[in-house]
Write a protein that holds these residues in place. Structure first.
Motif, PDB file in Angstrom:
ATOM      1  N   SER A 144       0.832  -1.207   0.000  1.00 36.26           N
ATOM      2  CA  SER A 144       0.000   0.000   0.000  1.00 36.26           C
ATOM      3  C   SER A 144       0.867   1.258   0.000  1.00 36.26           C
ATOM      4  N   THR A 358     -17.209  -1.093  -0.640  1.00 31.76           N
ATOM      5  CA  THR A 358     -16.495  -0.805   0.606  1.00 31.76           C
ATOM      6  C   THR A 358     -17.091  -1.608   1.747  1.00 31.76           C
ATOM      7  N   ARG A 406      -5.394  -8.295  -3.233  1.00 29.00           N
ATOM      8  CA  ARG A 406      -5.601  -7.047  -3.983  1.00 29.00           C
ATOM      9  C   ARG A 406      -7.047  -6.566  -3.838  1.00 29.00           C
ATOM     10  N   GLU A 410      -8.607  -3.147  -1.791  1.00 28.36           N
ATOM     11  CA  GLU A 410      -9.473  -2.201  -2.494  1.00 28.36           C
ATOM     12  C   GLU A 410     -10.819  -2.043  -1.797  1.00 28.36           C
ATOM     13  N   SER A 411     -11.210  -3.035  -0.999  1.00 28.31           N
ATOM     14  CA  SER A 411     -12.511  -2.975  -0.334  1.00 28.31           C
ATOM     15  C   SER A 411     -12.473  -2.244   1.004  1.00 28.31           C
TER      16      SER A 411
END
Length: 435
Positions: A144, A358, A406, A410-411
Motif C-alpha cells: 500500500s 467498501t 488485492r 481495495e474494499s
C-alpha cells in the motif's frame, strides 16, 4: 542433520492430552477447534490470512514414522504409539480462503474431527498461520505504501533458513513482485531476482586501487545491459557515471543501498537523465519498512528492496492467533478466562459491504444460522470448505490468493489503509453466543 518429520514439529502436551483421552475413550468424541486472533497487533487495522495452502498440504505429511515413534517411546504408552502409527487426518477443515483479510474474532480456520486427530494439529496450525499471516500483513502495508511500485523480498539472511522460504511466499502472496530466495522459486514459483553485492565490486580492487568499471563490465558481460548495477560502493555520482559509461544509456537499473535514499534518488535521477539514461530505473534498499517506503512516495524511486523488517513482521512477528476447542459432540464449549475468552460453537462468517464495494462489518454467526440481511448492504460468505474427509477440496493457488489480497485492500474504507495507529478498519459482530 536431516529435517524432522512434520508430526514432531509440535509440543509435547498435545501427545500427553492424547494419551489421557485415549485411556478413557474421550479421544474419539467429535470436536471442532477454531483458529482465530483475539486482537490485531497493536495499531494494525487489518490482517491478511496466509499459510492456508501450506497447512492443508502439511496435513498429508503429518505422519508418525518409525523414527518418530521411537523418539516418543520414552513417554508415550503402547496404546498411544499404536494410535500415532496409524494416524491420518480424516476430518474436515473450513476457513477463510488464503489472501482474505481478517479481523479480531474472525474464525480463520475450523478443524472438525475426533479430539485425537484434531488436538495434535494445534502447533502445526499455529506455527504456520502465525508466521505467514504476520509476514503477509506487514507486506500488504508495504504494498500500500509503495502505491503501485514494485517490491522485492530480500530478507533470507535475516531469519531462519526455512522461515525465509515461507516468508518469501507470504510476501509474494501479499503483492510483492519477486524474492531473492531461490528455494521459494523452486517450491512455490515465486519469481527470483538478484544481481550483485558490494563484495563483487570490491573484488576488482588491486594495488592500484578500486576498479569499479571493471566490476561493471564483468557483470554486464555476464548478464546483459538490462542488469542492475550497485552504484554506492564508493562514490554514487562516480558510480552512476561509470555504470552508464560501461553499459550505455539502456542500462536496466541502478541500486542505492545506503545514505539518505530520497536525496540520493533525486540526484541519481537527474544525473541519469543528463546522461541520456531516461529509462534506467532506480532501485533502493537498506533497512526499509512501510514507513520508510511511504516517506519515499514523492521521490523518483522505481523499486524497493525490503529485508529485515519484512521477515520479522515489521514489529509484529506473530499474528497472535490461538487454536481453541469450541464444540464437543455438537455441544458448544467456551473458555472464560479473563482476557483469554473464546466463543463456543462451530461458526461461520460473512462480510457486509456497501453497494460500492467498501466493507463495513464482519459478522460471525453459528454454523448454519446466518442472520437476516440488512437493507442496502451486500453479504459475502467468508467460510469455505478446505478439506473434506482428509482430502483438499479448496482452491489453494497462489495466484488466486494474490488476487484476493488485492481485492481486499481495495474494499477497505479509506482510513483502513492508514499506517498510523488506530482501531480495526471494520468491527466484528458476534451475532449470538452459543451458551
Amino acid at each position: 542433520m536431516t529435517r524432522p518429520p512434520v508430526a514432531l514439529l509440535t509440543d509435547k502436551y498435545e501427545l500427553t492430552m492424547l494419551a489421557a483421552a485415549l485411556r478413557d475413550g474421550t479421544a474419539h468424541r467429535r470436536t471442532t477447534f477454531e483458529l482465530f486472533a483475539r486482537r490485531l497487533p497493536e495499531g494494525r487495522r487489518y490482517g491478511v490470512v496466509a499459510g492456508t495452502a501450506r497447512f492443508v498440504q502439511s496435513l498429508a505429511q503429518f505422519r508418525f514414522d518409525d523414527a518418530a515413534l521411537s523418539a516418543l517411546s520414552d513417554f508415550c504408552d503402547a496404546e498411544t504409539l499404536a494410535y500415532l502409527a496409524d494416524y491420518r487426518f480424516s476430518g474436515d477443515v473450513d476457513g477463510y480462503a488464503e489472501g482474505e483479510l481478517y479481523f479480531p474474532g474472525s474464525p480463520v480456520l475450523s478443524v472438525h474431527g475426533t479430539f485425537g486427530e484434531c488436538v495434535v494439529l494445534e502447533t502445526l496450525a499455529l506455527s504456520i498461520f502465525n508466521h505467514d499471516s504476520a509476514i503477509a500483513s506487514a507486506a500488504t502495508r508495504m504494498v500500500s505504501a509503495a502505491q503501485g511500485r514494485s517490491l522485492i523480498e530480500m530478507g533470507s539472511r535475516r531469519t531462519h533458513e526455512q522461515a525465509a522460504v515461507a516468508a518469501a511466499r507470504a510476501a509474494y502472496l501479499a503483492g510483492f513482485t519477486a524474492s531473492s530466495n531461490l528455494e521459494a522459486q523452486r517450491v512455490y514459483g515465486v519469481p527470483a531476482v538478484g544481481t550483485s553485492a558490494h563484495a563483487f565490486t570490491l573484488l576488482y580492487s588491486s594495488a592500484d586501487g578500486p576498479n569499479e568499471q571493471a566490476a561493471f563490465r564483468a557483470q554486464v558481460a555476464a548478464l546483459g545491459v538490462d542488469t542492475t548495477l550497485l552504484v554506492d560502493t564508493y562514490d554514487i555520482t562516480a558510480g552512476v557515471a561509470n555504470a552508464i559509461e560501461v553499459a550505455g544509456p539502456e542500462l536496466g537499473a541502478v541500486r542505492i543501498d545506503s545514505g539518505d535514499l530520497g536525496v540520493l534518488a533525486r540526484q541519481v535521477r537527474e544525473q541519469l537523465d543528463r546522461l541520456g539514461a531516461h529509462r534506467t530505473r532506480i532501485v533502493v534498499s537498506g533497512d526499509l519498512d512501510e514507513f520508510g517506503i511511504a516517506s519515499l512516495r514523492a521521490e523518483p524511486v522505481d523499486m524497493f528492496g525490503v529485508g529485515t523488517s519484512l521477515v520479522t513482521g515489521s514489529g509484529a512477528p506473530t499474528a497472535g492467533m490461538v487454536y481453541k476447542l469450541v464444540e464437543v459432540d455438537g455441544i458448544p464449549v467456551e473458555k472464560r478466562s479473563s482476557r483469554k475468552e473464546s466463543h463456543g460453537g462451530r461458526k461461520q462468517a460473512m462480510r457486509l459491504a456497501k453497494t460500492t464495494g467498501t466493507i463495513v462489518e464482519e459478522v460471525v454467526h453459528l454454523y448454519g444460522a446466518p442472520p437476516a440481511g440488512q437493507p442496502g448492504l451486500v453479504e459475502r460468505p467468508l467460510t469455505e470448505a478446505l478439506v473434506r474427509d482428509g482430502e483438499p477440496v479448496g482452491d489453494l493457488g497462489l495466484g488466486t490468493a494474490r488476487d484476493r489480497v488485492r481485492a481486499g485492500l481495495e474494499s477497505l474504507p479509506w482510513d483502513g489503509l492508514a499506517l498510523s495507529r488506530g482501531e480495526p478498519a471494520i468491527p466484528t459482530r458476534m451475532v449470538a453466543r452459543a451458551i
